[in-house]
Design a protein around this motif. Structure first.
Motif, mmCIF file in Angstrom:
data_model
loop_
_atom_site.group_PDB
_atom_site.id
_atom_site.type_symbol
_atom_site.label_atom_id
_atom_site.label_comp_id
_atom_site.label_asym_id
_atom_site.label_seq_id
_atom_site.Cartn_x
_atom_site.Cartn_y
_atom_site.Cartn_z
ATOM 1 N N ARG A 134 121.403 -58.673 -47.624
ATOM 2 C CA ARG A 134 120.458 -58.377 -48.904
ATOM 3 C C ARG A 134 120.443 -56.993 -49.075
ATOM 4 N N PHE A 264 110.346 -61.675 -53.341
ATOM 5 C CA PHE A 264 111.757 -61.936 -53.513
ATOM 6 C C PHE A 264 112.053 -61.948 -54.895
ATOM 7 N N LYS A 271 118.076 -67.802 -48.462
ATOM 8 C CA LYS A 271 117.857 -66.444 -47.798
ATOM 9 C C LYS A 271 118.379 -66.280 -46.618
#
Length: 304
Positions: A134, A264, A271
Motif C-alpha cells: 500500500r 481506507f 486489502k
C-alpha cells in the motif's frame, strides 16, 4: 518549436535516460541544489520570533529567484529547455524506485521494508506485506502527480520559470512544510503555496488515471474519497489509483511511533495485496504517462 513539442521531447528523454548515476555522482542534481538552499534558509532564518513572516519572505525570495533563473535559462534555446525539463521530471526514476520495492518484497518482508523506507516518510519497521505494498502504491500515485504531471503542467503553462517555481516550492514543502513545532509557522507559506500549485495537476492526474482504466463513470466516487484525504491534493491520484488497481489504499499507519487512524480509500476493495500489485501500479504509471503524452501531441499539432 512549441512548448508542447519541447515538453514531449523532455518526457521522452527522461523516459530513456532517467537519472544516470554516472552523471549525478559527479555533479550536483538541481533538486539537491534546491534542497541545500532551502536547508540553509531554514537554518539561517527559522530562529527567534516572527517565523511566519520570515517563512513567507523566504518563499517569496526563493520563488522570485527561481522565476528569474528560469527566464535567464530560457534565453539559451530550446535544447537547454528540453534538457532541464527532462532533469526535473522524474517519471523513470519514480518507476524504478517503486519497482525496487516489489523486487525487494519478493525476497522477503525485511527487504521490502528497507526498500519502501526509501520512498515514504512513515514508520516501516513493523510493516507487513500488504502495508508495504500500500505504501509503495500510494507513493507511486502521489509522486506521479508531484514529480511528473505537476512539473510538466507548469512547464506547459509558463516554461522554465514556472517549472522552476514549482520545483522550488515542492521541494520546500517536502522539507519544511510540516506541522511540527519547528516548522508550523516557518513552513506555512511553503505548504500553502504547494497546495495551490498542485490543485489542478492532482486532479488532472486522477482524471488521466481514470481515463486510462475506463473509470470516468466513477469520477464522483473518486472525488468523494479524495476529499476525505488529509491532503487537499494527494487524495486525488491515490483514490484514482486505488480504483484502477481494485485495491484499498491508505488506512492506519504509524508516524514517529504513533499510530494514525486514517480511513481506507476504496475500502471495499482488496486489502491483501503484494508485489504483483506494486508492479501493476508501475504499469499504471506508464499508461498515464502515455495518455499525457498523447494529449501533449495533440496540443503540439495545433501549435500550443
Amino acid at each position: 518549436m512549441s512548448t508542447a513539442a519541447i515538453l514531449i521531447c523532455a518526457l521522452v528523454l527522461d523516459a530513456v535516460l532517467g537519472e544516470p548515476r554516472w552523471l549525478w555522482s559527479r555533479l550536483s542534481h538541481p533538486a539537491v541544489m534546491m534542497g541545500n538552499l532551502i536547508g540553509w534558509a531554514d537554518r539561517r532564518f527559522n530562529t527567534g520570533s516572527r517565523q511566519l513572516v520570515k517563512g513567507i519572505a523566504v518563499m517569496c525570495a526563493l520563488g522570485g529567484g527561481a522565476v528569474l533563473l528560469g527566464l535567464a535559462l530560457g534565453t539559451l534555446g530550446y535544447v537547454v529547455e528540453i534538457v532541464l525539463a527532462a532533469i526535473l521530471i522524474a517519471q523513470k526514476s519514480l518507476v524504478e524506485h517503486v519497482r525496487a520495492v516489489a523486487d525487494a518484497l519478493r525476497i522477503n518482508v525485511d527487504r521490502g521494508r528497507q526498500a519502501v523506507a526509501m520512498i515514504v516518510g512513515r514508520d516501516t519497521a513493523n510493516m507487513d506485506e500488504p502495508a508495504i505494498a500500500r505504501s509503495a502504491i500510494e507513493s507511486a500515485a502521489e509522486n506521479l502527480s508531484d514529480g511528473v504531471i505537476a512539473p510538466a503542467f507548469w512547464f506547459l503553462i509558463g516554461g522554465l520559470p514556472a517549472l522552476l517555481l514549482y520545483k522550488i516550492t515542492n521541494t520546500a514543502d517536502s522539507m519544511i512544510g510540516y506541522r511540527t513545532p519547528r516548522h508550523q509557522d516557518f513552513g506555512w507559506a511553503a505548504a500553502r503555496f504547494d497546495d495551490v500549485l498542485n490543485l489542478i495537476p492532482a486532479r488532472l492526474t486522477a482524471l488521466m488515471i481514470a481515463l486510462g482504466f475506463g473509470l470516468l463513470s466513477q469520477s464522483r466516487d473518486i472525488a468523494s474519497e479524495a476529499r476525505q484525504h488529509r491532503s487537499p491534493n494527494a487524495g486525488w491520484p491515490e483514490a484514482a489509483m486505488a480504483r484502477a488497481l481494485n485495491v484499498a489504499l491508505s488506512g492506519p499507519r504509524s508516524y514517529d511511533g504513533a499510530m494514525r487512524d486514517f480511513p481506507f480509500v476504496n475500502a471495499t476493495a482488496r486489502k491483501s495485496i503484494g508485489a504483483d500489485d506494486i508492479d501493476a501500479a508501475t504499469r499504471a504509471l506508464w499508461r498515464t504517462w502515455g495518455i499525457f503524452g498523447a494529449m501533449l501531441f495533440a496540443l503540439a499539432l495545433i501549435g500550443f
